[in-house]
Write a protein that holds these residues in place. Structure first.
Motif, short mmCIF file in Angstrom:
data_model
loop_
_atom_site.label_atom_id
_atom_site.label_comp_id
_atom_site.label_asym_id
_atom_site.label_seq_id
_atom_site.Cartn_x
_atom_site.Cartn_y
_atom_site.Cartn_z
N PHE A 1 5.51 11.58 1.07
CA PHE A 1 5.26 12.82 1.79
C PHE A 1 5.34 14.01 0.84
CE2 PHE A 1 7.01 10.26 5.40
CZ PHE A 1 5.87 10.31 6.20
N TYR A 2 4.44 14.95 1.03
CA TYR A 2 4.46 16.22 0.30
C TYR A 2 4.71 17.33 1.31
CZ TYR A 2 2.46 13.33 -3.36
OH TYR A 2 2.27 12.33 -4.29
N GLN A 3 5.46 18.33 0.89
CA GLN A 3 5.84 19.41 1.79
C GLN A 3 5.09 20.69 1.44
OE1 GLN A 3 7.79 19.14 4.37
NE2 GLN A 3 9.43 17.69 4.04
N CYS A 4 4.64 21.38 2.46
CA CYS A 4 4.09 22.72 2.30
C CYS A 4 5.18 23.69 2.75
CB CYS A 4 2.83 22.88 3.15
SG CYS A 4 2.04 24.49 3.00
N GLY A 5 5.52 24.63 1.89
CA GLY A 5 6.63 25.53 2.18
C GLY A 5 6.32 26.53 3.28
N PRO A 6 7.31 27.32 3.65
CA PRO A 6 7.15 28.29 4.74
C PRO A 6 6.40 29.55 4.27
CG PRO A 6 9.34 28.45 3.81
CD PRO A 6 8.67 27.30 3.11
N ALA A 7 6.11 30.40 5.24
CA ALA A 7 5.50 31.70 4.95
C ALA A 7 6.48 32.52 4.11
CB ALA A 7 5.15 32.41 6.25
N PRO A 8 6.03 33.44 3.30
CA PRO A 8 4.61 33.83 3.14
C PRO A 8 3.88 33.08 2.04
CG PRO A 8 5.97 35.39 1.98
CD PRO A 8 6.92 34.39 2.59
N MET B 1 0.83 -1.19 0.00
CA MET B 1 0.00 0.00 0.00
C MET B 1 0.87 1.24 0.00
SD MET B 1 -3.14 -0.79 2.61
CE MET B 1 -4.24 -2.16 2.33
N GLU B 2 0.44 2.26 -0.73
CA GLU B 2 1.12 3.56 -0.71
C GLU B 2 0.17 4.60 -0.15
OE1 GLU B 2 2.69 7.13 -3.65
OE2 GLU B 2 2.25 5.16 -4.51
N LEU B 3 0.59 5.25 0.91
CA LEU B 3 -0.18 6.32 1.53
C LEU B 3 0.49 7.64 1.20
CD1 LEU B 3 -2.39 7.33 3.53
CD2 LEU B 3 -0.72 6.96 5.37
N GLY B 4 -0.27 8.58 0.65
CA GLY B 4 0.27 9.89 0.32
C GLY B 4 -0.38 10.98 1.15
N TYR B 5 0.44 11.86 1.69
CA TYR B 5 -0.10 12.96 2.50
C TYR B 5 1.00 13.99 2.74
CZ TYR B 5 -3.17 15.21 5.93
OH TYR B 5 -3.97 16.11 6.58
N TRP B 6 0.60 15.13 3.30
CA TRP B 6 1.57 16.10 3.77
C TRP B 6 2.43 15.47 4.86
CZ3 TRP B 6 1.48 19.84 0.46
CH2 TRP B 6 0.27 20.28 -0.10
N LYS B 7 3.59 16.04 5.10
CA LYS B 7 4.48 15.50 6.12
C LYS B 7 4.08 16.06 7.50
CE LYS B 7 9.25 14.11 6.85
NZ LYS B 7 10.64 14.23 6.38
N ILE B 8 2.85 15.70 7.87
CA ILE B 8 2.26 16.11 9.16
C ILE B 8 1.36 14.97 9.62
CG2 ILE B 8 2.29 18.57 8.55
CD1 ILE B 8 -0.76 18.31 8.00
N ARG B 9 0.86 15.09 10.85
CA ARG B 9 -0.11 14.10 11.32
C ARG B 9 -1.45 14.29 10.61
NH1 ARG B 9 0.68 13.46 17.83
NH2 ARG B 9 -1.46 12.75 17.66
N GLY B 10 -2.09 15.42 10.85
CA GLY B 10 -3.30 15.77 10.14
C GLY B 10 -4.31 14.64 10.02
N ARG B 11 -4.91 14.54 8.83
CA ARG B 11 -5.96 13.55 8.60
C ARG B 11 -5.42 12.16 8.27
NH1 ARG B 11 -11.03 16.16 7.75
NH2 ARG B 11 -10.77 18.42 7.91
N ALA B 12 -4.11 12.03 8.14
CA ALA B 12 -3.54 10.72 7.81
C ALA B 12 -3.10 9.93 9.03
CB ALA B 12 -2.34 10.89 6.88
N GLN B 13 -3.03 10.57 10.20
CA GLN B 13 -2.48 9.87 11.36
C GLN B 13 -3.32 8.66 11.76
OE1 GLN B 13 0.43 10.37 12.31
NE2 GLN B 13 0.74 10.03 14.49
N SER B 14 -4.64 8.79 11.70
CA SER B 14 -5.50 7.66 12.04
C SER B 14 -5.28 6.51 11.07
CB SER B 14 -6.97 8.07 12.06
OG SER B 14 -7.35 8.63 10.81
N ILE B 15 -5.00 6.84 9.80
CA ILE B 15 -4.73 5.80 8.80
C ILE B 15 -3.41 5.10 9.12
CG2 ILE B 15 -4.34 5.33 6.35
CD1 ILE B 15 -6.00 7.90 5.78
N ARG B 16 -2.40 5.89 9.46
CA ARG B 16 -1.11 5.28 9.84
C ARG B 16 -1.27 4.32 11.02
NH1 ARG B 16 0.66 11.10 9.58
NH2 ARG B 16 1.52 11.38 7.49
N LEU B 17 -2.01 4.76 12.01
CA LEU B 17 -2.23 3.92 13.19
C LEU B 17 -2.93 2.62 12.81
CD1 LEU B 17 -3.34 6.72 15.67
CD2 LEU B 17 -1.25 5.36 15.87
N LEU B 18 -3.92 2.71 11.93
CA LEU B 18 -4.64 1.50 11.51
C LEU B 18 -3.75 0.59 10.69
CD1 LEU B 18 -7.26 -0.12 11.38
CD2 LEU B 18 -7.94 1.25 9.40
N LEU B 19 -2.95 1.15 9.81
CA LEU B 19 -2.02 0.32 9.03
C LEU B 19 -1.05 -0.42 9.94
CD1 LEU B 19 -1.28 2.83 6.12
CD2 LEU B 19 -2.38 0.59 5.87
#
Length: 216
Positions: free
Chosen positions: A30-37, A1-19
């Protein structure tokens, strides 16, 4: 299985725990969201429309030719493989109810965390969350798990939300003894305990860089 998400807990953490709990073999993209601004999201946006997803979004799960988005759909897919979606019509009704109620709870938490008025909104949110958590406490009662005699997919959503809320405000769970016991019971599940002790477990950040709370 391949799980794709931002490199944060967010909405994927429950999936990780279940896996981890189900001992599925999986990898993460993992996908990265850059810094401000600018909060650059080009790493995801550049591939978003080319992945064969019916409704391109994060998180996604790819497995055996199946391509899924939406957290609850992914949890149900994994759960069906391991008999973790209830057995009776009553079980199914409770799971459907909890799926939606927990997502409402998650959405409210996200709105707070990503609000520029976080500090202003936090006190009122805490009061509301206390009422909501109290209702979940009453729903759980003296049972070990939310539905049936063993964990189901909604327990992974529920645990993650309880953990996020005790990070937000440590006192939120203290008046609900059954939820304190529930959290410990979940964390003591052997595979969960081993995962949380490993260097693969993501403790932070809860949210993306644009969030006012939980982006550290």
């Amino acid at each position: 299985m391949e799980l794709g998400y931002w490199k944060i807990r967010g909405r994927a953490q429950s999936i990780r725990l279940l896996l981890e709990y189900t001992a599925e073999r999986y990898s993460e993209t993992f996908y990265q969201c850059g810094p401000a601004p600018d909060y650059d999201k080009s790493g995801w946006l550049q591939v978003k429309e080319s992945m064969g997803l019916d409704f391109p979004n994060l998180p996604y799960l790819i497995h055996d030719g199946n391509r899924l988005t939406q957290t609850n759909a992914i949890l149900r897919y994994i759960g069906r493989r391991h008999d973790m979606v209830g057995k009776t019509e009553e079980d199914h009704m409770r799971l459907d109810l909890l799926d939606n109620q927990l997502m409402d709870f998650r959405n409210g938490f996200s709105r707070l965390c990503y609000s520029a008025d976080f500090e202003k909104l936090r006190p009122e949110y805490i009061k509301t969350a206390l009422v909501t958590i109290g209702r979940f406490s009453k729903f759980l009662g003296e049972k070990d798990w939310l539905v049936g005699e063993k964990p189901t997919v909604v327990d992974f959503l529920f645990y993650e939300l309880l953990d996020c809320h005790r990070i937000l405000e440590a006192s939120l769970l203290k008046t609900f003894d059954n939820l304190v016991r529930y959290v410990k019971r979940f964390e003591d599940l052997p595979r969960i305990k081993a995962y949380m002790a490993s260097d693969r477990f993501m403790r932070a950040p809860l949210n993306n860089t644009i969030a006012t709370f939980g982006s550290e």
